[in-house]
Each structure stands twice: as C-alpha cells, then as structure tokens.
Design an enzyme around this catalytic site. Structure first.
Site, mmCIF file in Angstrom:
data_model
loop_
_atom_site.group_PDB
_atom_site.id
_atom_site.type_symbol
_atom_site.label_atom_id
_atom_site.label_comp_id
_atom_site.label_asym_id
_atom_site.label_seq_id
_atom_site.Cartn_x
_atom_site.Cartn_y
_atom_site.Cartn_z
ATOM 1 N N ASP A 11 0.737 -1.327 0.203
ATOM 2 C CA ASP A 11 -0.054 -0.063 -0.019
ATOM 3 C C ASP A 11 0.966 1.204 -0.018
ATOM 4 O O ASP A 11 2.054 1.210 0.241
ATOM 5 C CB ASP A 11 -0.869 0.093 1.363
ATOM 6 N N SER A 12 0.167 2.360 -0.254
ATOM 7 C CA SER A 12 1.092 3.514 -0.159
ATOM 8 C C SER A 12 1.459 3.968 1.458
ATOM 9 O O SER A 12 2.236 4.806 1.368
ATOM 10 C CB SER A 12 0.420 4.776 -0.578
ATOM 11 N N CYS A 74 -4.080 -1.117 -2.020
ATOM 12 C CA CYS A 74 -4.331 0.203 -2.158
ATOM 13 C C CYS A 74 -5.324 0.187 -3.477
ATOM 14 O O CYS A 74 -5.137 -0.036 -4.560
ATOM 15 C CB CYS A 74 -2.989 0.469 -2.523
ATOM 16 N N GLU A 154 -3.439 8.612 8.888
ATOM 17 C CA GLU A 154 -1.912 8.626 8.990
ATOM 18 C C GLU A 154 -1.498 9.585 10.537
ATOM 19 O O GLU A 154 -0.336 9.253 10.761
ATOM 20 C CB GLU A 154 -1.321 9.139 7.744
ATOM 21 N N CYS A 186 -10.987 2.771 0.023
ATOM 22 C CA CYS A 186 -9.786 3.180 0.280
ATOM 23 C C CYS A 186 -9.392 2.403 1.688
ATOM 24 O O CYS A 186 -10.017 2.383 2.497
ATOM 25 C CB CYS A 186 -9.388 4.490 0.632
ATOM 26 N N HIS A 188 -7.299 2.818 3.824
ATOM 27 C CA HIS A 188 -7.264 3.493 5.008
ATOM 28 C C HIS A 188 -8.709 3.678 5.943
ATOM 29 O O HIS A 188 -8.656 3.890 6.940
ATOM 30 C CB HIS A 188 -6.848 5.037 4.880
HETATM 31 N N1 DGL Z 1 -4.664 3.382 1.008
HETATM 32 C C1 DGL Z 1 -4.710 4.233 -0.190
HETATM 33 C C2 DGL Z 1 -5.747 3.554 -0.880
HETATM 34 O O1 DGL Z 1 -6.599 2.570 -0.733
HETATM 35 C C3 DGL Z 1 -5.032 5.756 0.007
HETATM 36 C C4 DGL Z 1 -3.914 6.498 0.430
HETATM 37 C C5 DGL Z 1 -3.157 7.261 -0.531
HETATM 38 O O2 DGL Z 1 -3.772 8.253 -1.203
HETATM 39 O O3 DGL Z 1 -2.021 6.932 -1.005
HETATM 40 O O4 DGL Z 1 -6.467 4.386 -2.096
#
Ligand code: DGL
Length: 304
Positions: A11-12, A74, A154, A186, A188
């Site tokens: 993931d990011s 992600c 975050e 997402c 997150h």
């Molecule tokens: N976890 C990323 C997603 O599912 C979102 C975070 C980001 O913008 O990098 O899209």
C-alpha cells in the site's frame, strides 16, 4: 503440497494493514511481506503516470523477496494501475482490492444505489462503477472523493471532533442520494469505520474491500495449491474458523495476537513513522516483528 513463501501485500502507507488483518484473520498460518510506501504517501492526489510507476516499484520490490502472490492493498493503485501491473508481472497472481469489493457491494445493494468513497484518483478512475456495472448495469453508483481521510488516519486522528466533522462534510451528501450500500474504497477508511457508520446511520451498510480481497486470495491459493502447508491440517475446521471469526468481528474483538503468521511476517516501510507502528499493533496485535526500512532509492531502482 503447498507453498511456504509469503504473500506480498503493498500500500502507499499503513491503510493496507486493514487487508493484512483480514488475511491473518482468515488464514492465521500464512506469512506476508508488507510494504508501506510511507515516505511517499499519499498516492491518491498524484497523476496516473506516477501512481503506475510507484505501484510497479512496490510490486517489484516484493517480487524480489520471493513472494507467491501480490495483493495490491491500495485502492488508488488498484483503480488506476491493475492492468499495467498485470502486464508487467507474469510470475505470480496479482490481486487488487476493487473487484472483490465491487462484487460484494453489487450482491448486497437491494435498492441498487451504491456509494463509493475513495481518493481523488480512485473516484476519478471510475473503476468501481465499471466493475459494478459489469455485474449489473442497472445499479446506480455515486462516487465521492474524501481527500482529508487519509491524512487524518496517517496522523492517528481516528475518533475526534475534527474527524467527525470531516466525515459529516463528505458523507451527508451520500446519505441524501439514498444509497443503501457504501464502499470504503480506500484501505485507510476501515480504520474510520465506527465514525463513518455512526454518521451515515445503520440503514446504510458499509462494504470493506479488505475482507473480500482476503477471501479472494484464499480462494486463489486453494485453487492453485499454494496455501501455506499448515493450512491443510487446518482445512477441516475452516468453516468453523470462519464462523468464529465472524462472531469475533461482530463483537469487535478481533486480534491477530495468536496468529503464528504475524510473528513470521515482515513489515517494510520507506519511512519509519511512529504512527505506522502503533496502527500496526492496534490492528495486528502485539508480537509484531520489528519494522524494517527500505529506502525510496531502493524502490526507485526497481523501475528498470
Ligand atoms: N490506501 C490508499 C488507497 O487505498 C490511499 C492512500 C493514498 O492516497 O495513498 O487508496
């Protein structure tokens, strides 16, 4: 039979840990190598070209560590770059989070009105709408980018007044549109699940792609005989384990503390942040191996 290699999950940032948690809940014997590109998060506001490049660097970093499968945990990379990654990676199966989440939502929406929240790139891509409408073209899909959610998570601001206001700001409009299902598009966002559910009310069911992605991974490993060998000795009680996991989930009691897989897994980040560690412990329990650093330069080397 079986495959002892770990599953690669990236993931990011820390959001993909919600997918890791579901993997360990379903398959506590599996090992993963998690990569969170915490130095370059967020990806969601970046151009498609950059998201594709970063995604391929992340994927190749994990492939070089000999993983048996790649989970793109992600939504941003899954929405924008899954075809690109599949074209470049032939050796192992590549799974994104969009299709499993879209399928789950399409079968659950009685009123055929689904909301999708995600990063700007995810919503702009229309990937969820395409996937849902390929299953049922009559379903109406409404997308809404929620760019403040990722920085709030975050920063560890999970349940406070600012977060609550941000959730109201983005989601009241969704409630007014009469949706009955809301995809947390997402990785997150499941961390904000409680505040989101209490804002939109219980009439709207939330779909967390993480759970359905873990199920898809399990399905593929079973079909290809690549589950961790311990899985075979557990297989008779799989149904029982799933029932127990569902009960724990409903009671909000899950902890992967007792997962042998967690202790044998690796967690790599491009920037070691205190919040990554604390969110990882909250989601996966104590007994987590120490977090390892992989530099952005090392990630960039994987591009060629
Ligand atoms: N976890 C990323 C997603 O599912 C979102 C975070 C980001 O913008 O990098 O899209």
């Amino acid at each position: 039979m079986g495959d002892t290699r770990p599953i690669g999950v990236f993931d990011s940032g820390l959001g993909g840990l919600t997918v890791a948690k579901e993997i360990f809940r379903l398959m506590p014997w599996e090992r993963i190598i998690y990569l969170g590109d915490t130095a370059r998060v967020p990806y969601g506001g970046k151009s498609e070209e950059t998201i594709r490049r970063f995604g391929l660097q992340d994927a190749r970093t994990l492939l070089d560590l000999n993983v048996k499968m790649l989970i793109v945990a992600c939504n941003t990379v899954s929405s924008v770059a899954i075809d690109y990654l599949e074209r470049h990676i032939k050796d192992v199966p590549v799974i994104g989070v969009v299709l499993p989440g879209a399928r789950a939502a399409a079968t659950r929406s009685a009123e055929k009105r689904i909301g999708v929240i995600g990063t700007a790139a995810t919503v702009r891509s229309g990937a969820y709408a395409k996937a849902i409408n390929s299953i049922d073209p009559s379903i109406k899909v409404y997308g809404k980018p929620c760019p403040l959610f990722v920085p709030l998570v975050e920063e560890g601001m999970i349940d406070n007044d600012i977060t609550r206001l941000a959730v109201q700001h983005y989601l009241y409009e969704m409630v007014d549109l009469g949706i009955d299902t809301l995809i947390l598009g997402c990785t997150h966002y499941p961390i904000l699940m409680e505040v989101i559910q209490s804002t939109v009310g219980n009439r709207i069911q939330l779909v967390d792609s993480a759970l359905w992605t873990a199920k898809e991974a399990q399905h593929i490993m079973k079909a290809t005989g690549t589950e961790y060998p311990a899985a075979q000795s557990h297989s008779k009680s799989m149904e029982q384990q799933e029932r127990q996991a569902a009960v724990k989930r409903a009671a909000g009691q899950f902890s992967a503390d007792n997962s042998e897989g967690v202790a044998a897994s690796r967690f790599l980040v491009s920037d070691v942040t205190p919040n990554f560690e604390s969110v990882a412990e909250t989601l996966l329990g104590a007994g987590l191996p120490s977090i390892e650093k992989v530099s952005v330069e090392e990630l960039e080397e994987k591009e060629v």
